[in-house]
Motif scaffolding. Structure first.
Motif, mmCIF file in Angstrom:
data_model
loop_
_atom_site.group_PDB
_atom_site.id
_atom_site.type_symbol
_atom_site.label_atom_id
_atom_site.label_comp_id
_atom_site.label_asym_id
_atom_site.label_seq_id
_atom_site.Cartn_x
_atom_site.Cartn_y
_atom_site.Cartn_z
ATOM 1 N N LEU A 43 0.838 -1.192 0.000
ATOM 2 C CA LEU A 43 0.000 0.000 0.000
ATOM 3 C C LEU A 43 0.877 1.249 0.000
ATOM 4 O O LEU A 43 1.766 1.392 0.836
ATOM 5 N N GLU A 44 0.594 2.159 -0.924
ATOM 6 C CA GLU A 44 1.379 3.381 -1.060
ATOM 7 C C GLU A 44 0.461 4.605 -1.104
ATOM 8 O O GLU A 44 -0.542 4.608 -1.803
ATOM 9 N N GLY A 45 0.808 5.622 -0.320
ATOM 10 C CA GLY A 45 0.136 6.913 -0.412
ATOM 11 C C GLY A 45 -1.079 7.092 0.463
ATOM 12 O O GLY A 45 -1.830 8.059 0.279
ATOM 13 N N LYS A 46 -1.320 6.231 1.444
ATOM 14 C CA LYS A 46 -2.523 6.367 2.253
ATOM 15 C C LYS A 46 -2.541 7.672 3.052
ATOM 16 O O LYS A 46 -3.600 8.144 3.456
ATOM 17 N N GLU A 47 -1.365 8.266 3.250
ATOM 18 C CA GLU A 47 -1.298 9.536 3.983
ATOM 19 C C GLU A 47 -1.956 10.673 3.198
ATOM 20 O O GLU A 47 -2.222 11.747 3.753
ATOM 21 N N LYS A 48 -2.244 10.455 1.918
ATOM 22 C CA LYS A 48 -2.894 11.483 1.101
ATOM 23 C C LYS A 48 -4.404 11.539 1.309
ATOM 24 O O LYS A 48 -5.060 12.470 0.834
ATOM 25 N N VAL A 195 -2.510 5.348 -3.736
ATOM 26 C CA VAL A 195 -3.429 6.463 -3.526
ATOM 27 C C VAL A 195 -2.821 7.720 -4.124
ATOM 28 O O VAL A 195 -1.650 8.041 -3.884
ATOM 29 N N GLY A 196 -3.613 8.438 -4.903
ATOM 30 C CA GLY A 196 -3.148 9.669 -5.524
ATOM 31 C C GLY A 196 -3.553 10.900 -4.731
ATOM 32 O O GLY A 196 -4.183 10.807 -3.672
ATOM 33 N N THR A 197 -3.193 12.048 -5.238
ATOM 34 C CA THR A 197 -3.542 13.311 -4.587
ATOM 35 C C THR A 197 -4.947 13.742 -5.007
ATOM 36 O O THR A 197 -5.438 13.349 -6.068
ATOM 37 N N PRO A 198 -5.623 14.540 -4.167
ATOM 38 C CA PRO A 198 -6.967 15.025 -4.531
ATOM 39 C C PRO A 198 -6.954 15.736 -5.886
ATOM 40 O O PRO A 198 -6.025 16.476 -6.204
#
Length: 257
Positions: A43-48, A195-198
């Motif tokens: 999992l990558e980018g969940k902090e976004k 997960v990408g940015t908004p």
């Protein structure tokens, strides 16, 4: 006529409740444990993902396991994800009660029913939850597994709620559960989720309460959403997507002018 759509009582207004949220956390934690026992997840980018407000997730759609895969990063960051599902499922004994209690979103045809779906989605977002929707509307028919031509439902939902839209791409769960097939447990499958940015789509259209949007605006926004998901998927797969997008109606890959 018995069993007809006209004889069915309308579903009650659905919104998150304290009891439903508690039940969701218990069931979600159990599902998370089973998932991790069967699959190797990267999992990558969940902090976004936003922590202070509700939002919408858009994603690619490869297999019937996708709802668990896409919900995973949302759930582990403390937000409860809700899905859009066929209204008939909400009337099924047992399952219907669970779906209604967990405040998932029934979808039915017709302008009135569609408006109810948007109202339920708004309740979820206002309650700090996340709504997960697939812009393709169904499992991808693309022969190589790339996002295919989409429908405008995700664009309509984003514009109606005004909520942040977060793209998520995933790859690998289709190896564990091929579409319309049985699970392939061994060897253990690897699943990657990014997960990408908004998304900022203000250059296409502005979200305004009560505004009516043109078909061309909705289509352009849908394409923009799918492009964002495809870009994430390219990174996961380590390859460039083909030009254009597969259209299941024609069975061909098409490039929009």
């Amino acid at each position: 006529m018995k069993g007809s759509a006209t004889s069915q009582q309308p579903l009650p207004e659905l919104k998150p409740t304290a009891f439903g949220d508690s039940m969701y956390r218990v069931l979600g934690t159990a599902a998370r444990g089973v998932y991790r026992s069967l699959l190797s997840l990267q999992l990558e980018g969940k902090e976004k993902l936003p922590r202070d407000r509700g939002y919408i997730v858009i994603s690619n759609h490869l297999t019937e396991l996708d709802p668990v895969t896409v919900a995973y990063p949302v759930f582990v960051t403390g937000t409860l994800p809700r899905f859009l599902a066929k209204e008939s499922l909400f009337r099924a004994p047992g399952l219907g009660w669970i779906l209604r209690t967990l405040a998932h979103i029934p979808v039915a045809r017709g302008s009135v029913d569609a408006r109810k779906s948007l109202e339920t989605a708004q309740n979820v977002v206002d309650g700090g939850g996340a709504v997960i929707i697939y812009p393709e509307g169904t499992l991808s028919k693309d022969p190589d597994g790339w996002p295919m031509a989409g429908r405008t439902g995700a664009a309509r939902l984003a514009l109606a709620t005004g909520a942040p839209v977060i793209p998520i791409a995933h790859w690998g769960d289709q190896d564990f559960l091929p579409p319309h097939s049985k699970p392939s447990i061994l060897p253990r499958k690897k699943v990657r989720v990014k997960v990408g940015t908004p998304l900022d789509f203000s250059h296409i259209v502005q979200s305004e309460p009560g505004k009516k949007y043109t078909r061309s605006e909705l289509v352009e926004l849908t394409d923009f959403m799918l492009d964002a998901v495809t870009e994430l998927l390219e990174d996961i797969r380590g390859e460039k997507a083909p030009e254009g997008r597969f259209n299941p109606a024609t069975g061909q890959r098409e490039i929009r002018g």
